[in-house]
Design an enzyme around this catalytic site. Structure first.
Site, short mmCIF file in Angstrom:
data_model
loop_
_atom_site.label_atom_id
_atom_site.label_comp_id
_atom_site.label_asym_id
_atom_site.label_seq_id
_atom_site.Cartn_x
_atom_site.Cartn_y
_atom_site.Cartn_z
CE1 TYR A 115 -3.83 2.29 0.73
CE2 TYR A 115 -2.48 3.17 2.49
CZ TYR A 115 -3.59 3.26 1.67
OH TYR A 115 -4.44 4.31 1.82
CG ASP A 187 -2.24 -4.27 4.82
OD1 ASP A 187 -3.43 -4.65 4.87
OD2 ASP A 187 -1.92 -3.10 4.52
C1 LIG Z 1 -6.42 1.83 3.17
C2 LIG Z 1 -5.30 0.89 3.40
C3 LIG Z 1 -4.34 1.11 4.40
C4 LIG Z 1 -4.35 2.38 5.26
O1 LIG Z 1 -5.49 2.43 6.05
P1 LIG Z 1 -6.22 3.84 6.49
O2 LIG Z 1 -7.39 3.35 7.25
O3 LIG Z 1 -6.56 4.56 5.21
O4 LIG Z 1 -5.24 4.60 7.30
C5 LIG Z 1 -3.34 0.17 4.57
N1 LIG Z 1 -3.28 -0.94 3.80
C6 LIG Z 1 -4.18 -1.19 2.82
C7 LIG Z 1 -4.06 -2.42 2.02
C8 LIG Z 1 -5.22 -0.29 2.58
O5 LIG Z 1 -6.10 -0.54 1.60
#
Ligand SMILES: *Cc1c(COP(=O)(O)O)cnc(C)c1O
Length: 393
Positions: A115, A187
């Site tokens: 990301y 993630d």
């Molecule tokens: C949106 C997103 C983030 C960051 O999250 P926020 O809630 O916008 O701070 C991190 N990783 C992925 C894969 C995302 O889609």
């Protein structure tokens, strides 16, 4: 009646769909309210000798609404073994909390398709703190093996990745990380705990932007970290408390509410995403479709083995002779779409489209002709009709 939010033994006896509805959902002991109360109080009465307290002190440390959500997140993410969850104000606050545990001289391996904001923060913080951060394509077995030749402290993976939908073999990466004494964070925002459970595959921490599927309605921000290691949980708890990365109780409440419908939403959205991908593949205006559910996706077998379904995110590249023509064509397609809203973010009830290269800016490595789709809860026939008119005009 046994409470589903009590022990791990009781939890493992029920299905994920049941946990998603009930975990953290015990009726309010004071009133019997079935829907959880939102406790907005910033402070809680305590004994004159605070050391004697066994309860809440201050909202930034912990609070009852957030506790319910964290109980539910831990249960859903790790149905078969005890785990602990921490909710944050945003997904990026959760990323920053992990980075705050790094020290000078340490070495981080970061997925190359991470990301964009997480990648940027990792670079900025590596320069400030003085840890080394190397980007690795974890779908390349040899490159991954080679990256572990030197000592590693933290491995940061993201699967499926944004926006190329690359799939990382978590069990394999977890074995390499364990052998080198590194911690593996995954993630799993795109997959959600419904489709992928990284802790069961050997990951140490799973991270979510709860802003996306978990909350699920484009009206609430949040981040989550779930782990089984008690010591690391204590460390991250202190980071959240001292950095003030706590979410509002209302955000915790909305996210808990979102979790209740996570399974049926994902079920519907995954099915629609398959139909959309199948419609895009043979389309003459489409050069390439990135979707782990397609048999010719480079990591289709890994996705099949570790995920319950391929997810509801996909991206595709329009056909064009040059990068500048591809960019213009992709932007024109996005403009002609009527049901897909041009907006960033994902995982909500409404379908969204985004030209990622322009949203990521000049340092983007995303192909110029790529559009990312987040498939919502509309009738898939209408979504397909919309894409068809936008591509053919
Ligand atoms: C949106 C997103 C983030 C960051 O999250 P926020 O809630 O916008 O701070 C991190 N990783 C992925 C894969 C995302 O889609």
């Amino acid at each position: 009646m046994p409470r589903l939010d009590d022990s791990a033994t009781e939890r493992s006896a029920v299905h994920l769909a049941t946990l998603a509805v009930h975990a953290g959902g015990a009726p309010d002991p004071g009133t019997g309210a079935v829907a959880p109360p939102i406790h907005l109080s910033t402070t809680f009465e305590h004994p004159a000798d605070v050391a004697l307290l066994d309860g809440y002190i201050y909202q930034r440390y912990s609070n009852p609404t957030q506790d319910r959500l964290e109980t539910a997140l831990a249960a859903i993410e790790s149905p078969d073994a005890p785990a602990q969850a921490l909710f944050f104000a945003t997904g990026m606050a959760a990323v920053a909390a992990i980075i705050a545990t790094l020290r000078p001289g340490q070495r981080v391996l970061l997925a190359d398709d991470t990301y964009f904001a997480a990648r940027t923060l990792m670079r900025v913080e590596s320069e400030r703190i003085g840890f080394r951060c190397q980007q690795v394509d974890f779908t390349d077995v040899d490159a991954t093996q080679l990256a572990f030749a030197e000592p590693v402290n933290l491995v940061w993976a993201e699967t499926p990745s944004n926006p190329l939908l690359k799939v990382t073999d978590i069990a394999h990466l977890a074995r390499l990380a364990r052998a080198s004494g590194a911690r593996l964070v995954v993630d799993a925002t795109f997959a959600t705990p419904v489709l992928l459970q990284p802790l069961a595959l050997g990951a140490d921490v799973v991270m979510h932007s709860a802003t996306k599927y978990l909350a699920g309605h484009s009206d609430c921000m949040g981040g989550a970290l779930v782990m089984r290691d008690e010591d690391f949980y204590r460390t991250l708890y202190e980071v959240r408390k001292l950095h003030g990365a706590t979410a509002s109780p209302f955000a915790a409440w909305l996210t808990l509410r979102g979790l209740r419908t996570l399974l049926p939403r994902l079920h519907w959205q995954c099915r629609s995403a398959h139909h959309v991908a199948q419609m895009l593949v043979p389309h003459p205006s489409v050069a390439k479709v990135h979707f782990p559910g397609l048999p010719d996706h480079p990591q289709h077998q890994v996705a099949k083995a570790q995920m319950r379904d391929a997810g509801a995110m996909l991206s595709f590249e329009v056909r064009a002779d040059s990068a500048s023509a591809a960019r213009a064509r992709a932007i024109a397609v996005a403009q002609r779409l009527k049901l897909f809203t041009n907006a960033t973010s994902l995982g909500s009830v409404e379908s969204l489209v985004e030209h990622r290269q322009s949203s990521e800016g000049p340092t983007s490595t995303t192909p110029a002709g790529l559009l990312r789709l987040s498939i919502g809860l509309e009738a898939v026939e209408d979504l397909i009709a919309d894409l068809t008119q936008a591509l053919e005009a």
